[in-house]
Design an enzyme around this catalytic site. Structure first.
Site, PDB file in Angstrom:
ATOM      1  N   SER A  16       0.865  -1.180   0.000  1.00 44.48           N
ATOM      2  CA  SER A  16       0.000   0.000   0.000  1.00 44.48           C
ATOM      3  C   SER A  16       0.906   1.237   0.000  1.00 44.48           C
ATOM      4  CB  SER A  16      -0.908  -0.020   1.227  1.00 44.48           C
ATOM      5  OG  SER A  16      -0.128  -0.109   2.385  1.00 44.48           O
ATOM      6  N   GLY A  21      -3.064   7.602  -5.758  1.00 39.01           N
ATOM      7  CA  GLY A  21      -3.810   8.859  -5.867  1.00 39.01           C
ATOM      8  C   GLY A  21      -3.026   9.911  -6.633  1.00 39.01           C
ATOM      9  N   ILE A  22      -1.717   9.958  -6.406  1.00 39.99           N
ATOM     10  CA  ILE A  22      -0.882  10.967  -7.079  1.00 39.99           C
ATOM     11  C   ILE A  22      -0.713  10.601  -8.559  1.00 39.99           C
ATOM     12  CG2 ILE A  22       1.410  12.061  -7.124  1.00 39.99           C
ATOM     13  CD1 ILE A  22      -0.225  12.828  -4.677  1.00 39.99           C
ATOM     14  N   THR A 191      12.060  -7.396 -10.159  1.00 40.27           N
ATOM     15  CA  THR A 191      10.748  -7.323 -10.821  1.00 40.27           C
ATOM     16  C   THR A 191       9.779  -8.409 -10.343  1.00 40.27           C
ATOM     17  OG1 THR A 191      11.407  -8.771 -12.638  1.00 40.27           O
ATOM     18  CG2 THR A 191      11.813  -6.410 -12.925  1.00 40.27           C
ATOM     19  N   CYS A 384     -11.137  26.231  12.442  1.00 38.39           N
ATOM     20  CA  CYS A 384     -12.200  25.457  13.086  1.00 38.39           C
ATOM     21  C   CYS A 384     -11.972  25.365  14.595  1.00 38.39           C
ATOM     22  CB  CYS A 384     -12.366  24.095  12.423  1.00 38.39           C
ATOM     23  SG  CYS A 384     -14.076  23.521  12.550  1.00 38.39           S
ATOM     24  N   GLY A 386      -9.319  25.636  16.021  1.00 36.72           N
ATOM     25  CA  GLY A 386      -8.346  26.713  16.247  1.00 36.72           C
ATOM     26  C   GLY A 386      -9.054  28.045  16.451  1.00 36.72           C
ATOM     27  N   ARG A 465     -19.653  20.877  14.770  1.00 32.81           N
ATOM     28  CA  ARG A 465     -20.949  20.833  15.460  1.00 32.81           C
ATOM     29  C   ARG A 465     -21.160  22.054  16.346  1.00 32.81           C
ATOM     30  NH1 ARG A 465     -22.767  15.662  14.803  1.00 32.81           N
ATOM     31  NH2 ARG A 465     -21.116  14.090  14.721  1.00 32.81           N
ATOM     32  N   HIS A 510     -13.191  25.585   6.870  1.00 31.37           N
ATOM     33  CA  HIS A 510     -11.907  24.945   6.509  1.00 31.37           C
ATOM     34  C   HIS A 510     -11.406  25.479   5.165  1.00 31.37           C
ATOM     35  CE1 HIS A 510     -11.747  21.695   9.557  1.00 31.37           C
ATOM     36  NE2 HIS A 510     -13.048  21.926   9.599  1.00 31.37           N
ATOM     37  N   GLU A 512      -8.554  25.323   3.940  1.00 30.24           N
ATOM     38  CA  GLU A 512      -7.536  24.445   3.336  1.00 30.24           C
ATOM     39  C   GLU A 512      -8.101  23.548   2.241  1.00 30.24           C
ATOM     40  OE1 GLU A 512      -8.757  24.193   6.377  1.00 30.24           O
ATOM     41  OE2 GLU A 512      -8.870  22.129   7.112  1.00 30.24           O
TER      42      GLU A 512
HETATM   43  N1  GLN Z   1     -14.730  19.966  17.489  1.00 28.23           N
HETATM   44  C1  GLN Z   1     -15.184  21.203  16.950  1.00 28.23           C
HETATM   45  C2  GLN Z   1     -16.624  21.131  16.488  1.00 28.23           C
HETATM   46  O1  GLN Z   1     -17.162  20.075  16.310  1.00 28.23           O
HETATM   47  C3  GLN Z   1     -14.283  21.655  15.807  1.00 28.23           C
HETATM   48  C4  GLN Z   1     -14.315  20.758  14.629  1.00 28.23           C
HETATM   49  C5  GLN Z   1     -13.136  20.932  13.695  1.00 28.23           C
HETATM   50  O2  GLN Z   1     -12.106  21.507  14.068  1.00 28.23           O
HETATM   51  N2  GLN Z   1     -13.250  20.423  12.480  1.00 28.23           N
HETATM   52  O3  GLN Z   1     -17.254  22.141  16.293  1.00 28.23           O
END
Ligand code: GLN
Length: 544
Positions: A16, A21-22, A191, A384, A386, A465, A510, A512
């Protein structure tokens, strides 16, 4: 509209983690650059309905699409390479297949019949494979089959491929990726594992059309010819997939091997345009020849497995390229940080990013980190959890609510500055029930967020959430933490920023997930820019 979609199956053998994917994304990139519309799909053989409930240690990051699917991190590669969005249909798991078939059985769809792996499960696999082609949007669909050939759990997928290869009017080829290990003791590339892997595929009735061989060293023609002979493949369809300096080199390497031409020949498609990859190679050039260097701390609790933060790390690379700087990511475990050692651990950083996460573990280290970044005016980017940490830290240390917390960590906190969203309160099931996917956000004009996006209306992807408790909003704003991004439909706070700080931006969403090679994400770009500026000021304090 494409007349009839062609399909490329990508399977893997020997071990694996060979990078299917790349390879799939690089092939897609080349075909896209020739003028074909391409999408990629990942079939995962595990029984979870989606990877949303998996601990990142199990499988790395969970990638989220615009339409709110929680998916395998390979979809992140697909989007970053192709610069097009994927969707729910691009990731299918065995769990999802069985769930659908069993629900059908309960509804009576197979009344009187025994429901079996073949044909019922394989039929459902084939239906899912064809879904993307049937949209009429794609000339070519690349379907990557997770796992390694020979695994018990991937057998139904390989069987579905065998059936499709024999289906009239279904045009497909199979690209098999294997490993050619180098044995230092004999000084040889071996091989035999590849031969065995192809044998395993043949036992399942599938003859691969193209072999891509992962290798540390250049393959001689002799090695390629030997593999071709033993595996019933023409020599020019044996492709070298040599280790690359960066994953973003792989499209060029595949082009040198003419993988795209071999594929188009086998699919009876014209070559169309030459794939110049001009914009792509400009970015690649900037990644490889940076003029500056900055150190960014990535603070998270899953850093033992860097794939847990795949999209963040890639977004940082894209933003670094955009700023012509190398970014030295310092991976720092949030559990290792305390109020006492925070300065020692973080003082050499030019910028600090606190990563998303769930649950209690490591949260106090994140909060100490944020306090340090706020007080010492270090560029700070919270994502998030953070962002939620930034809110908690401000409540505790600026507003004076010593026990402020998120009800996720402390259900009985007297000051729930982060609390469960209304729509989440009655939910008890864990799978696929978070606030997921793209939501709109209105950005306040006078803000670092606006300076980055240059737009008042944005859309970003979510996976959470809990949310900012608007009861406290006025107090926060008065004391200098502003809500600069708000969901226009329900008033949820999406972005908070600090006044009197060079760059302190925290987002509930997010960003990213939307950063691609060609379109680096503006918040990441400006975060890196702010970090470079701070570094410059530290080095030349007199000039400021
Ligand atoms: N645990 C937090 C929430 O559910 C933040 C989720 C996250 O960082 N993706 O809201």
């Amino acid at each position: 509209m494409p007349s009839s979609t062609k399909y490329i199956f990508v399977t893997g053998g020997v071990t694996s983690s060979l990078g299917k994917g790349i390879i799939a994304a690089s092939l897609a990139k080349l075909l896209q650059a020739r003028g074909y519309s391409v999408t990629i799909q990942k079939l995962d053989p595990y029984i979870n309905v989606d990877p949303g409930t998996l601990n990142p240690y199990e499988h790395g990051e969970c990638f989220v699409t615009d339409d709110g699917a929680e998916t395998d991190l390979d979809l992140g590669h697909y989007e970053r390479f192709l610069n097009v969005s994927t969707s729910q249909a691009n990731n299918v798991t065995t769990g999802r297949i069985y769930q659908y078939v069993i629900n059908q059985e309960r509804e009576g769809a197979y009344l009187g019949k025994t429901v079996q792996v073949i044909p019922h499960i394989t039929d459902e696999i084939k239906r899912r494979i064809k879904l993307l082609g049937n949209t009429g949007n794609y000339d070519i669909v690349i379907t990557e089959i997770g796992g390694t050939v020979g695994d018990i759990e991937s057998l139904p997928y390989v069987e579905a491929v065998r059936q499709l290869k024999w289906e009239p009017n279904f045009d497909c080829i199979v690209l098999h990726l294997t490993l050619v290990p180098y044995l230092a003791t004999s000084g040889e590339l071996k091989t035999k594992p590849t031969q065995h892997s192809v044998k395993a595929l043949l036992e399942s009735g599938v003859q691969p059309d193209i072999l891509a061989l992962r290798t540390e060293y250049k393959l001689t023609d002799g090695v390629k010819e030997k593999v071709a002979l033993f595996c019933n493949i023409e020599p020019k369809a044996v492709i070298q997939a040599i280790d690359a300096e960066t994953i973003y080199d792989v499209p060029n390497l595949m082009r040198e091997e003419e993988l795209d031409k071999v594929v188009l020949n086998k699919l009876s498609l014209p070559y169309k345009d030459e794939p110049t990859l001009t914009a792509w190679n400009e970015v690649l050039n900037r990644i490889k020849n940076p003029k500056h260097k900055v150190a960014i701390g990535l603070i998270g609790k899953y850093i033992e497995l860097k794939d847990s933060y795949k999209s963040i790390a890639e977004a940082i690379i894209h933003a670094g390229a955009s700023n012509e700087t190398e970014v030295d990511i310092k991976w720092i475990h949030s559990e290792s940080i305390t109020g006492d050692n925070v300065e020692e651990i973080l003082s050499k950083l030019d910028g600090i990013l606190v990563a998303p996460g769930f649950g209690e573990r490591g949260i106090e280290g994140k909060i100490s980190t944020i306090k340090y970044a706020r007080e010492n005016k270090v560029p700070f980017f919270g994502i998030c959890l953070g962002m939620q940490g930034a809110v908690i830290e401000f409540a505790r240390n600026v507003l004076g609510y010593a026990k402020a917390h998120s009800t996720e960590m402390e259900p009985n906190t007297p000051d729930p500055v982060i609390y469960l969203m209304e729509e989440q309160r009655s939910i008890t099931e864990k799978g696929g029930t978070m606030r997921l996917g793209a939501y709109p956000c209105s950005v306040e004009k006078n803000s670092n967020a606006f300076d980055s996006y240059n737009k008042e209306e944005i859309s970003e992807r979510h996976r959470h959430r809990y949310e900012f408790n608007n009861k406290y909003k006025e107090e926060f704003e008065k004391a200098g933490m502003k809500a600069t991004g708000i969901n226009p439909n329900n008033d949820l706070v999406e972005i908070v920023e600090l006044e009197n700080h060079p760059w302190f931006v925290s987002v509930q969403f997010h960003p990213e997930y939307k950063s691609t090679v060609i379109n680096p994400h503006p918040l990441f770009v400006n975060f890196i820019k702010a970090s470079m500026l701070i570094k410059e000021q530290k080095m030349h304090p007199a000039s400021n």
